[in-house]
Write a protein that holds these residues in place. Sequence first.
Motif, PDB file in Angstrom:
ATOM      1  N   VAL A 187       9.558  10.800  11.808  1.00 43.17           N
ATOM      2  CA  VAL A 187      10.354  10.626  10.155  1.00 43.17           C
ATOM      3  C   VAL A 187       9.420  11.849   9.553  1.00 43.17           C
ATOM      4  CG1 VAL A 187       8.723   9.859   8.033  1.00 43.17           C
ATOM      5  CG2 VAL A 187       9.671   7.788  10.720  1.00 43.17           C
ATOM      6  N   ASP A 188       8.387  12.761  10.103  1.00 46.69           N
ATOM      7  CA  ASP A 188       7.582  14.183  10.062  1.00 46.69           C
ATOM      8  C   ASP A 188       8.914  15.010  10.277  1.00 46.69           C
ATOM      9  OD1 ASP A 188       4.913  13.174   9.385  1.00 46.69           O
ATOM     10  OD2 ASP A 188       4.073  13.370  11.754  1.00 46.69           O
ATOM     11  N   SER A 189       9.811  15.069  11.494  1.00 45.01           N
ATOM     12  CA  SER A 189      10.706  16.307  11.598  1.00 45.01           C
ATOM     13  C   SER A 189      12.149  16.106   9.862  1.00 45.01           C
ATOM     14  CB  SER A 189      11.525  15.690  12.656  1.00 45.01           C
ATOM     15  OG  SER A 189      12.493  14.553  12.675  1.00 45.01           O
ATOM     16  N   SER A 218       5.620   7.999  18.258  1.00 46.55           N
ATOM     17  CA  SER A 218       6.810   8.450  17.974  1.00 46.55           C
ATOM     18  C   SER A 218       7.963   7.727  16.448  1.00 46.55           C
ATOM     19  CB  SER A 218       8.025   7.828  19.716  1.00 46.55           C
ATOM     20  OG  SER A 218       7.571   8.505  20.601  1.00 46.55           O
ATOM     21  N   GLY A 219       8.059   6.785  16.141  1.00 47.71           N
ATOM     22  CA  GLY A 219       8.544   6.550  15.590  1.00 47.71           C
ATOM     23  C   GLY A 219       7.816   8.063  14.222  1.00 47.71           C
ATOM     24  N   VAL A 220       6.877   7.761  13.981  1.00 48.40           N
ATOM     25  CA  VAL A 220       5.820   8.883  13.077  1.00 48.40           C
ATOM     26  C   VAL A 220       6.552   9.706  13.358  1.00 48.40           C
ATOM     27  CG1 VAL A 220       4.014   9.283  11.831  1.00 48.40           C
ATOM     28  CG2 VAL A 220       4.094   6.876  12.552  1.00 48.40           C
ATOM     29  N   PRO A 251      12.163  15.495  -0.211  1.00 42.96           N
ATOM     30  CA  PRO A 251      10.907  14.203   0.107  1.00 42.96           C
ATOM     31  C   PRO A 251      11.591  12.974   0.548  1.00 42.96           C
ATOM     32  CG  PRO A 251      12.442  14.342  -2.463  1.00 42.96           C
ATOM     33  CD  PRO A 251      12.198  15.709  -1.586  1.00 42.96           C
ATOM     34  N   VAL A 252      10.848  12.291   1.317  1.00 42.50           N
ATOM     35  CA  VAL A 252      10.894  11.250   2.219  1.00 42.50           C
ATOM     36  C   VAL A 252      10.264  10.024   1.667  1.00 42.50           C
ATOM     37  CG1 VAL A 252      11.222   9.958   4.450  1.00 42.50           C
ATOM     38  CG2 VAL A 252      11.041  12.343   4.110  1.00 42.50           C
ATOM     39  N   GLN A 253      10.868   8.720   1.274  1.00 43.77           N
ATOM     40  CA  GLN A 253      10.250   7.678   0.976  1.00 43.77           C
ATOM     41  C   GLN A 253      10.681   6.819   2.262  1.00 43.77           C
ATOM     42  OE1 GLN A 253      11.775   6.536  -2.473  1.00 43.77           O
ATOM     43  NE2 GLN A 253      12.102   8.523  -2.967  1.00 43.77           N
ATOM     44  N   GLN A 297       0.705  -1.442  -0.315  1.00 43.06           N
ATOM     45  CA  GLN A 297      -0.086  -0.327   0.090  1.00 43.06           C
ATOM     46  C   GLN A 297       0.400   1.148  -0.347  1.00 43.06           C
ATOM     47  OE1 GLN A 297      -2.433   0.083   3.599  1.00 43.06           O
ATOM     48  NE2 GLN A 297      -3.834   2.048   2.984  1.00 43.06           N
ATOM     49  N   VAL A 298       0.583   2.060  -0.742  1.00 35.87           N
ATOM     50  CA  VAL A 298       1.145   3.635  -1.265  1.00 35.87           C
ATOM     51  C   VAL A 298       0.447   5.001  -0.322  1.00 35.87           C
ATOM     52  CG1 VAL A 298       2.199   5.591  -2.325  1.00 35.87           C
ATOM     53  CG2 VAL A 298       2.709   2.970  -2.809  1.00 35.87           C
ATOM     54  N   ILE A 299       1.001   5.422   1.566  1.00 38.48           N
ATOM     55  CA  ILE A 299       0.015   6.520   1.215  1.00 38.48           C
ATOM     56  C   ILE A 299       0.928   7.557   0.575  1.00 38.48           C
ATOM     57  CG2 ILE A 299      -1.181   7.397   3.587  1.00 38.48           C
ATOM     58  CD1 ILE A 299      -1.636   4.852   4.330  1.00 38.48           C
ATOM     59  N   ASN A 300       0.350   8.804   0.166  1.00 47.47           N
ATOM     60  CA  ASN A 300       0.965   9.888  -0.135  1.00 47.47           C
ATOM     61  C   ASN A 300       1.012  11.570   0.431  1.00 47.47           C
ATOM     62  OD1 ASN A 300       2.359  11.664  -1.095  1.00 47.47           O
ATOM     63  ND2 ASN A 300       2.180  11.117  -3.878  1.00 47.47           N
ATOM     64  N   ASP A 301       1.765  11.287   1.808  1.00 48.58           N
ATOM     65  CA  ASP A 301       1.010  12.627   2.358  1.00 48.58           C
ATOM     66  C   ASP A 301       1.886  14.414   1.703  1.00 48.58           C
ATOM     67  OD1 ASP A 301       1.680  14.595   4.269  1.00 48.58           O
ATOM     68  OD2 ASP A 301       1.585  13.612   6.228  1.00 48.58           O
ATOM     69  N   GLU A 302       1.326  14.697   0.751  1.00 52.98           N
ATOM     70  CA  GLU A 302       2.225  15.456   0.100  1.00 52.98           C
ATOM     71  C   GLU A 302       2.179  16.932   0.787  1.00 52.98           C
ATOM     72  OE1 GLU A 302      -0.852  16.590  -3.325  1.00 52.98           O
ATOM     73  OE2 GLU A 302      -0.010  14.176  -4.062  1.00 52.98           O
ATOM     74  N   SER A 303       1.547  17.033   2.306  1.00 53.62           N
ATOM     75  CA  SER A 303       1.766  18.285   2.911  1.00 53.62           C
ATOM     76  C   SER A 303       3.577  18.786   3.408  1.00 53.62           C
ATOM     77  CB  SER A 303       1.111  18.153   3.714  1.00 53.62           C
ATOM     78  OG  SER A 303       0.502  17.602   4.473  1.00 53.62           O
ATOM     79  N   LYS A 304       3.337  16.661   3.701  1.00 45.37           N
ATOM     80  CA  LYS A 304       5.293  17.040   4.432  1.00 45.37           C
ATOM     81  C   LYS A 304       6.177  15.781   3.389  1.00 45.37           C
ATOM     82  CE  LYS A 304       2.777  15.587   8.561  1.00 45.37           C
ATOM     83  NZ  LYS A 304       2.348  15.257  10.148  1.00 45.37           N
ATOM     84  N   GLN A 305       5.367  15.573   2.103  1.00 42.17           N
ATOM     85  CA  GLN A 305       6.412  15.388   1.120  1.00 42.17           C
ATOM     86  C   GLN A 305       7.273  13.883   1.746  1.00 42.17           C
ATOM     87  OE1 GLN A 305       9.007  19.129   0.330  1.00 42.17           O
ATOM     88  NE2 GLN A 305       9.133  18.681  -2.040  1.00 42.17           N
ATOM     89  N   ILE A 306       5.920  13.253   2.200  1.00 43.73           N
ATOM     90  CA  ILE A 306       6.135  11.817   2.182  1.00 43.73           C
ATOM     91  C   ILE A 306       6.057  11.035   1.955  1.00 43.73           C
ATOM     92  CG2 ILE A 306       6.621  10.690   4.128  1.00 43.73           C
ATOM     93  CD1 ILE A 306       6.881  12.651   6.538  1.00 43.73           C
ATOM     94  N   GLU A 307       6.364  10.145   1.109  1.00 43.41           N
ATOM     95  CA  GLU A 307       5.762   8.331   0.436  1.00 43.41           C
ATOM     96  C   GLU A 307       6.330   7.877   1.649  1.00 43.41           C
ATOM     97  OE1 GLU A 307       4.895   8.581  -4.129  1.00 43.41           O
ATOM     98  OE2 GLU A 307       7.321   8.987  -3.525  1.00 43.41           O
ATOM     99  N   TRP A 308       4.399   7.386   2.305  1.00 44.95           N
ATOM    100  CA  TRP A 308       4.844   5.904   2.666  1.00 44.95           C
ATOM    101  C   TRP A 308       4.745   4.602   2.072  1.00 44.95           C
ATOM    102  CZ3 TRP A 308       5.335   6.302   7.981  1.00 44.95           C
ATOM    103  CH2 TRP A 308       5.994   6.854   8.858  1.00 44.95           C
TER     104      TRP A 308
END
Length: 514
Positions: A484-486, A479-481, A490-492, A344-355
């Motif tokens: 990553v948010d910090s 805490s792990g999330v 872009p982050v994968q 599954q891919v979840i793209n958080d565009e506001s934070k430029q993070i793709e999970w």
Amino acid sequence: MSSDPSMRVSPATLTRTYKDAINALNTLQSNFASIEATKKLGPNVDKNKLSINEVYEYTRRLGYKPADFNRLNLIHVTGTKGKGSTCAFTESILQQYRNTSTSNSNSITKIGLFTSPHLKTVRERLRINGSPIDETKFAKYFFEVWDTLSTTESDPEEFPTLQPSSQVKPMYFKYLTILSFHVFMSEGVDTAIYEVGVGGTYDSTNIIDQPTVCAISSLGIDHTFMLGTTIESITWNKTGIFKKGSPAFISSQREYPQAIGIAQERAKELGVSSLTVVNANDILPQSVKLGLAGDFQRENAALAVEIAATHLKKLGVLSDVNLKELPEKFLTGLANTKWDGRCQVINDESKQIEWFIDGAHTLESINVGSTWFKDVSSKKSGTRVLLFNQQNRENATDLLAKLYKISVESEGGAPFDHVIFTTNVTWSSGYNADLVSLNTSKEQVDKLIIQKELSEAWKNLEQDIGRTTPSHIFADIESGVKFVDSIEGPVQVFVCGSLHLVGGLLVVFDGKEE
């Protein structure tokens, strides 16, 4: 005892909530009375056989006979990996043929799906027409079963592990299996898809008497303490779901082709009407769109096509299905399939993070999930992060090594910039009630023992390439999330190792802390 569900409703049921039900259910994860009763058995007792016999007994105490469940028109699916996805594809196809009118006896009106484990809420394990049952119904049916088992008895000589009957309840998965039968019967389900929990022969779901079809997805080495350490012993156990007179299907087994011969022998032994080996290339052109990512899903989709076609013909919904030219409803069902937590891919565009999220937790599924991540992320730029945990398996470091070899060492792979190891605890304040895990060592979780071992194992793996990736250990997923948010995008992020980790992550994304 009457099999009419209305006769079993306790007045107290109406005053107890979903939260009450979950709290009671969680006590069954470490059901002291049941464990103590089992300990008293001698070494010569076949505990596996006794366990499945207890399911027969518990359903008898609820007023059911195995033959009663035949009116659910059951589909039974096992395997090592892909069995959940196969069930999801099958459900999605059959949804296209669901008829809300009950005037036609040759129709499907309600489809039940029983799977495990759940990701965010235990109600996911009990779905009707594609949706988890609601909290009110879960609580109602849960306490109908609970109260009936609290007020009925078993023969103490025949079932010594169930004594005293009013106190001993089924363990967690067994209880949910029994509950599923009661829910589906009470709700008038006329097609039920059952995913095996572990194995087949002695699994709690294997009281099914006359399934419309049985199926086995890809096999591998897993749950060796219960199923044995060889593909031969595992295949023998999985084929235990075969039933006399029912058709069966098995995926082509590219990794362990010897399993086919064993399955064929077992099919003769158990008297199935037919056993068909399913090759995806014979059924699904590459152009067929699937709702689940990953090329490996074609095998699961092909198996689902055979299951659905056989089931629809058995029920008289279709007279025949041309598998060389799939009906439009089959294609729609395959394309619309959803199964969270698997590639599954979840793209958080506001934070430029793709999970990139996959619940891979066996060597075979880690191989598949890591290959998927490598393929989909190879053309992307940015910071690469691994979020990993496996709390329950002794081979957790082996899983990590397999992931490293594919994601980092293989052609097209690339190093991670951060590796994160967490427990499966949801929040810094503790678990969500639906995700409480009492089957792991509290000491290991509290002291982060496995997380420290995994971190050390990763450092050892990197020695050969002279690299030291920053390793981070957190006591909970939240805490792990936050870490990553910090990270500047872009982050994968590749998340894998455990469906429990994935489920907790999705709950954190929802932001609904209890």
